[in-house]
Design an enzyme around this catalytic site. Structure first.
Site, PDB file in Angstrom:
ATOM      1  N   ASN A   1       0.844  -1.194   0.000  1.00 35.29           N
ATOM      2  CA  ASN A   1       0.000   0.000   0.000  1.00 35.29           C
ATOM      3  C   ASN A   1       0.871   1.233   0.000  1.00 35.29           C
ATOM      4  OD1 ASN A   1      -2.561  -1.178   0.148  1.00 35.29           O
ATOM      5  ND2 ASN A   1      -2.448  -1.370   2.385  1.00 35.29           N
TER       6      ASN A   1
ATOM      7  N   LYS B   1      -5.289   3.566  -6.189  1.00 31.33           N
ATOM      8  CA  LYS B   1      -5.298   2.713  -4.988  1.00 31.33           C
ATOM      9  C   LYS B   1      -5.022   3.549  -3.747  1.00 31.33           C
ATOM     10  CE  LYS B   1      -5.384  -0.950  -2.413  1.00 31.33           C
ATOM     11  NZ  LYS B   1      -4.277  -1.786  -2.099  1.00 31.33           N
TER      12      LYS B   1
HETATM   13  O1  PAF Z   1      -4.968  -2.021   3.124  1.00 34.39           O
HETATM   14  C1  PAF Z   1      -5.875  -2.842   2.917  1.00 34.39           C
HETATM   15  O2  PAF Z   1      -6.403  -3.477   3.813  1.00 34.39           O
HETATM   16  C2  PAF Z   1      -6.294  -3.091   1.483  1.00 34.39           C
HETATM   17  O3  PAF Z   1      -5.497  -2.295   0.633  1.00 34.39           O
HETATM   18  C3  PAF Z   1      -7.757  -2.853   1.177  1.00 34.39           C
HETATM   19  C4  PAF Z   1      -7.971  -2.960  -0.312  1.00 34.39           C
HETATM   20  C5  PAF Z   1      -8.228  -1.505   1.700  1.00 34.39           C
HETATM   21  C6  PAF Z   1      -8.651  -3.966   1.693  1.00 34.39           C
HETATM   22  O4  PAF Z   1      -8.729  -4.059   3.055  1.00 34.39           O
END
Ligand code: PAF
Length: 296
Positions: free
Chosen positions: A94, A175
């Site tokens: 992320n 994202k």
């Molecule tokens: O960080 C996370 O948990 C994931 O990127 C997401 C897509 C928000 C799902 O929980």
């Protein structure tokens, strides 16, 4: 193919299972022992992978780095001498900010970034549950990385869908927007992703969407406030039972990815002179929680 997965968290473990089931050889690089056990909550038998073998690392056809953004620098310092300079290295986490670190630590390797919206949850230290079917987007960030589009087919075969992106930064921003809306609130409120669909979260999600959309437009990635909101709500609904990664970090008193997610947005907003007070509020709330762990 021979894969090394760096990091045995929820996402790394999900890819290990899926790549193994697709017929690939999977080896792990972790902080622990010479084997890594991974169990899929819906399957009976656990899988035992080899781990931390320098020869396996050097002979890998592809390395997928699934550690958190703030761990990338130290992880690369630890592994770079064992990585063959021709091996494509994919970073899947992320948030933003590790591209420059990757390019300078591994200047000769094909470097790729990936983003996935699959929900994967660790239900025990060895067991994961695939809580939401999402999608993966993959793209290169250096000339040799741009040539690795075949990896999107390999990934797609293991865990569909996976799309090749000519401009992976665009996909990463989309994202990032989703994570800015879902992660801090689900962490602060200690709720599952699906709870964000409740009416009481509409006002905060509206404000966050507007701020994120303003920054993305200034980044040259025009997106409406409504589209930012719809994308996040679609992921929250597809991963309704999932606890977001930041929710788990707060729950277990671990360092979260807030700097690479909301922190990155704040950084870009400052550069563009855009006010993002709601994101700022959530950023400081998570930071305050993290500081409190240091004193417990
Ligand atoms: O960080 C996370 O948990 C994931 O990127 C997401 C897509 C928000 C799902 O929980």
């Amino acid at each position: 193919m021979r894969f090394t997965i760096v990091g045995a968290g929820a996402v790394g473990s999900l890819w290990a299972i899926k790549l193994h089931e697709a017929g690939h050889h999977v080896h792990f690089w972790t902080r622990e022992s010479d084997t890594q056990i991974v169990r899929h909550a819906e399957r009976s038998a656990p899988l035992v992978f080899s781990a931390n073998n320098v020869d396996d690392m050097a002979e890998s056809d592809c390395i997928i780095v699934c550690v958190k953004a703030f761990q990338v620098k130290d992880t690369l310092s630890a592994i770079k001498t064992s990585v063959h300079p021709d091996t494509p290295v994919v970073f899947m986490h992320n948030g933003m900010g590790s591209a420059d670190i990757a390019l300078s630590a591994l200047p000769n390797n094909p470097i790729l970034l990936a983003t996935t919206s699959h929900g994967s949850l660790k239900v025990t230290p060895e067991t994961i549950r695939h809580t939401g079917v999402g999608e993966t987007r993959l793209g290169g960030i250096n000339p040799t990385g741009y040539q690795c589009d075949f990896l999107a087919d390999v990934f797609h075969h293991a865990l569909a869908p996976c799309y090749w992106e000519h401009n992976i930064q665009h996909a990463l921003w989309k994202k990032l927007a989703i994570n800015c809306l879902i992660n801090p609130i689900t962490a602060l409120e200690q709720i599952q992703n699906g709870a964000l669909l409740e009416a009481k979260f509409e006002p905060v999600l509206d404000k966050l969407s507007e701020e994120v959309s303003n920054v993305m437009c200034e980044e040259g990635l025009p997106i409406s406030r409504q589209a930012v909101l719809n994308n996040a709500l679609a992921v929250a609904s597809a991963t309704a039972e999932n606890y977001s990664s930041m929710n788990r970090d707060v729950f277990y008193h671990r360092h979260s990815e807030i700097d690479a997610i909301t922190g990155y947005l704040l950084h870009r907003a400052t550069l563009h002179g855009i006010a993002v007070p709601e994101n700022e509020r959530l950023y400081h709330a998570i930071k305050k929680l993290e500081q409190s762990y240091d004193h417990t």
